[in-house]
Design a protein around this motif. Structure first.
Motif, short mmCIF file in Angstrom:
data_model
loop_
_atom_site.label_atom_id
_atom_site.label_comp_id
_atom_site.label_asym_id
_atom_site.label_seq_id
_atom_site.Cartn_x
_atom_site.Cartn_y
_atom_site.Cartn_z
N PRO A 32 -102.70 3.47 40.69
CA PRO A 32 -103.41 3.37 39.40
C PRO A 32 -103.99 2.20 38.81
N ALA A 42 -98.63 8.58 35.91
CA ALA A 42 -99.73 8.16 36.12
C ALA A 42 -99.99 8.54 37.70
N VAL A 65 -104.37 2.26 33.18
CA VAL A 65 -103.81 3.39 32.95
C VAL A 65 -102.36 3.22 32.48
#
Length: 183
Positions: free
Chosen positions: A152, A122, A156
């Motif tokens: 993030p 991510a 996510v």
């Protein structure tokens, strides 16, 4: 020592089947931060690269990325990049000048002497602002673009798991090693 690497669909399906069979298990999630130049603006798809277009330009995916304007990379210790500077290339630049930090997320479950494993990355979210900065290269009180990265969002970092699954965030992932098959 069976280690089964799965994609997201396979991992969730295996968990669903374990729940249906009435098995007891715990899903481990490990999150580690990396900034090892694995990701850079040259390799990003067009819709992700659009977030960086204020600062840099490229002709196509996997082509060399150049700075449009001078900017400061606040995440990497205030590193200053000049206009027209070569920032990143997917093939030829051995030491990229611009990398994107990311979290490596690893989900695992240990069942019946084996480990089912799912991992993904991510990327951090870029934030571009204009600030008043001073320095040798900038002068006194100059306005300059500043690139910052923020972690993030939590959405996510997680995957859709069946109801009733307990996820533990762990620092060190323990994988089951079965030595009985060596004899």
């Amino acid at each position: 020592m069976p280690l089964y690497e799965c994609n997201e669909h396979q991992f969730v399906e295996n968990l669903r089947r374990l729940l249906e069979a009435g098995e007891k298990f715990v899903v481990n999630r490990r999150t580690t931060m990396h900034d090892d130049a694995k990701y850079g603006p040259a390799t990003l798809p067009e819709e992700e690269f659009a977030r960086y277009e204020t600062l840099c330009t490229r002709k196509a995916v996997n082509s060399t990325v150049y700075a449009k304007v001078p900017f400061v990379d606040a995440y990497h210790g205030g590193r200053m990049h000049d206009a027209e500077e070569n920032l990143h290339s997917s093939t030829t630049l051995k030491f990229p000048r611009m990398s994107i930090p990311y979290y490596r997320i690893e989900y695992s479950v240990n069942v019946w002497g084996g480990t089912y494993f799912f991992a993904f990355d991510a990327l951090f979210d870029p934030e571009i602002v204009i600030e008043k900065r001073s320095g040798r290269r900038l002068g006194k009180g100059a306005l300059v673009h500043v690139l910052r990265y923020s972690p993030p969002r939590e959405q996510v970092l997680s995957i859709n798991l069946p109801k009733g699954v307990v996820v533990l965030d762990v620092k060190h992932m323990v994988r089951v090693i079965d030595h009985t098959s060596n004899f």
